[in-house]
Write a protein that holds these residues in place. Structure first.
Motif, PDB file in Angstrom:
ATOM      1  N   THR A 147       0.848  -1.193   0.000  1.00 21.31           N
ATOM      2  CA  THR A 147       0.000   0.000   0.000  1.00 21.31           C
ATOM      3  C   THR A 147       0.887   1.248   0.000  1.00 21.31           C
ATOM      4  O   THR A 147       2.020   1.192  -0.459  1.00 21.31           O
ATOM      5  CB  THR A 147      -0.942  -0.021   1.218  1.00 21.31           C
ATOM      6  OG1 THR A 147      -0.175  -0.222   2.414  1.00 21.31           O
ATOM      7  CG2 THR A 147      -1.963  -1.135   1.101  1.00 21.31           C
ATOM      8  N   ASP A 172      -3.106   5.695   1.141  1.00 17.79           N
ATOM      9  CA  ASP A 172      -3.709   4.410   0.793  1.00 17.79           C
ATOM     10  C   ASP A 172      -3.207   3.326   1.754  1.00 17.79           C
ATOM     11  O   ASP A 172      -2.105   2.820   1.608  1.00 17.79           O
ATOM     12  CB  ASP A 172      -3.334   4.045  -0.646  1.00 17.79           C
ATOM     13  CG  ASP A 172      -4.202   2.920  -1.193  1.00 17.79           C
ATOM     14  OD1 ASP A 172      -5.371   2.852  -0.807  1.00 17.79           O
ATOM     15  OD2 ASP A 172      -3.686   2.124  -2.004  1.00 17.79           O
ATOM     16  N   VAL A 177      -8.478   0.648   2.178  1.00 18.47           N
ATOM     17  CA  VAL A 177      -8.896  -0.142   1.022  1.00 18.47           C
ATOM     18  C   VAL A 177     -10.089  -1.023   1.364  1.00 18.47           C
ATOM     19  O   VAL A 177     -11.067  -1.110   0.602  1.00 18.47           O
ATOM     20  CB  VAL A 177      -7.724  -1.005   0.511  1.00 18.47           C
ATOM     21  CG1 VAL A 177      -8.210  -2.015  -0.531  1.00 18.47           C
ATOM     22  CG2 VAL A 177      -6.634  -0.129  -0.080  1.00 18.47           C
ATOM     23  N   TRP A 247      -9.475  -6.661  -1.867  1.00 21.55           N
ATOM     24  CA  TRP A 247      -8.053  -6.362  -2.019  1.00 21.55           C
ATOM     25  C   TRP A 247      -7.574  -6.644  -3.443  1.00 21.55           C
ATOM     26  O   TRP A 247      -6.883  -5.823  -4.054  1.00 21.55           O
ATOM     27  CB  TRP A 247      -7.248  -7.171  -1.004  1.00 21.55           C
ATOM     28  CG  TRP A 247      -5.774  -7.114  -1.224  1.00 21.55           C
ATOM     29  CD1 TRP A 247      -4.968  -8.101  -1.696  1.00 21.55           C
ATOM     30  CD2 TRP A 247      -4.914  -5.990  -0.980  1.00 21.55           C
ATOM     31  NE1 TRP A 247      -3.666  -7.677  -1.774  1.00 21.55           N
ATOM     32  CE2 TRP A 247      -3.610  -6.380  -1.338  1.00 21.55           C
ATOM     33  CE3 TRP A 247      -5.124  -4.710  -0.498  1.00 21.55           C
ATOM     34  CZ2 TRP A 247      -2.522  -5.529  -1.224  1.00 21.55           C
ATOM     35  CZ3 TRP A 247      -4.036  -3.860  -0.383  1.00 21.55           C
ATOM     36  CH2 TRP A 247      -2.757  -4.264  -0.745  1.00 21.55           C
ATOM     37  N   ARG A 251      -6.254  -3.803  -6.099  1.00 18.76           N
ATOM     38  CA  ARG A 251      -4.896  -3.800  -6.670  1.00 18.76           C
ATOM     39  C   ARG A 251      -4.951  -3.823  -8.193  1.00 18.76           C
ATOM     40  O   ARG A 251      -4.079  -3.251  -8.865  1.00 18.76           O
ATOM     41  CB  ARG A 251      -4.105  -4.994  -6.166  1.00 18.76           C
ATOM     42  CG  ARG A 251      -3.780  -4.958  -4.682  1.00 18.76           C
ATOM     43  CD  ARG A 251      -2.985  -3.724  -4.286  1.00 18.76           C
ATOM     44  NE  ARG A 251      -3.863  -2.618  -3.864  1.00 18.76           N
ATOM     45  CZ  ARG A 251      -3.428  -1.427  -3.488  1.00 18.76           C
ATOM     46  NH1 ARG A 251      -2.123  -1.171  -3.488  1.00 18.76           N
ATOM     47  NH2 ARG A 251      -4.276  -0.481  -3.115  1.00 18.76           N
TER      48      ARG A 251
END
Length: 317
Positions: A147, A172, A177, A247, A251
């Protein structure tokens, strides 16, 4: 398994060796135990759970033989002993302490006592959590996910820009997230998880960062305080799978589509990804009940049915 109590076990073994007579152990079923046996069991449990056990006076060295016999030592036992010794000398990372405390206090939502560090680490190896999610929880507890700070250490300005959330314009972090970001994908996945749970029950828990880290400790109970294996297992699956899916999708947006800050996941794709994961878990469970193939590792068919009851299309058929 309990290095802090190793001295007690070692001393008890030395006491048995010092006896001139033969020592015989006999297993007694719980229903056949008398009051003296129960009292002895309670005393032993109290000593074992003591934070700093008191070891009696030392015995003669001839009866106290620490270590392990090489002729009976397996590679697994040796590796485990080495890891215990190393863990006792290497201090735990500060980030890991924070993650453990988050998981510890979040677990109070499902149990009456605070879990120990060992119980939290062991919960991340729960058999209901697949390898990819075990790794995700372990790395997240150490705050080791890629992150904000990870991207700040990069030389390229393009990657340094990923240190801040492009939607919210804040640093972030993993917690951002999974739980805070205004990304519609995050909200949609948690809504899908909650809706899946509410097809069978109404008591959707409050999701915090620690709740995700303590997924393996989740326990659903009835009005009398008895654990419900099926719903407990389902809730572990839903929370851990939802967090990991958020997650992965995040990403993909941040890294794969770094050149397009306005790109978002299509809602149809997110929904398909969620139900695809649930169908994969259901398939693994169904195949895992094959006793001829998996032997002692076979999943309990009754537990699998309790887990997915009310969620399978055309279940009556």
């Amino acid at each position: 398994d309990r290095p802090e109590a190793a001295s007690l076990y070692r001393h008890a073994t030395a006491l048995l060796r010092s006896r001139s007579g033969q020592t015989v152990f006999r297993h007694v079923k719980p229903q056949d135990r008398d009051d003296e046996m129960r009292n002895a069991e309670d005393l032993a449990q109290d000593d074992q759970n003591h934070a700093d056990p008191e070891v009696p006076t030392r015995l003669k060295s001839s009866f106290d033989t620490p270590g392990a016999m090489l002729r009976s030592l397996t590679q697994r036992q040796a590796y485990k002993a080495i890891r215990m010794i190393k863990a006792s000398t290497v201090p735990i990372r500060t980030d890991a302490k924070v993650g453990l405390d988050r998981a510890r206090y979040a677990a109070l939502q499902f149990q009456d006592t605070l879990p120990t560090d060992e119980e939290i680490w062991d919960s991340m190896k729960h058999q209901d959590l697949p390898r990819k999610i075990r790794d995700f929880l372990w790395l997240s507890t150490h705050d080791g996910q890629r992150t904000g700070n990870y991207f700040l250490r990069m030389a390229s300005d393009q990657w340094k820009a990923c240190a801040d959330c492009r939607i919210c314009d804040v640093p972030d972090t993993l917690e951002h997230v999974l739980l805070v970001c205004d990304d519609p994908t995050r909200t949609q996945v948690w809504d899908l998880a909650r809706q899946t749970w509410q097809r069978t029950r109404d008591d959707w828990p409050t999701i915090a960062h620690g709740t995700i880290l303590a997924s393996g400790l989740i326990s659903v109970k009835d009005a009398n305080g008895r654990a419900l294996p099926g719903p407990s297992r389902l809730l572990r699956i839903l929370i851990s799978e939802a967090a990991h899916l958020i997650w992965c999708l995040n990403r993909e947006r941040v890294i794969k589509y770094a050149h397009d800050p306005e790109w978002r996941q299509p809602r149809e794709k997110v929904e398909a990804a969620w139900y695809g994961r649930l169908n994969d878990r259901l398939t693994v469970d169904r195949l895992g009940t094959n006793r001829h193939r998996y032997g002692h590792r076979t999943l309990d068919k009754k537990l699998v049915l309790q887990t997915w009851k009310g969620l399978i299309d055309k279940e009556a058929e």
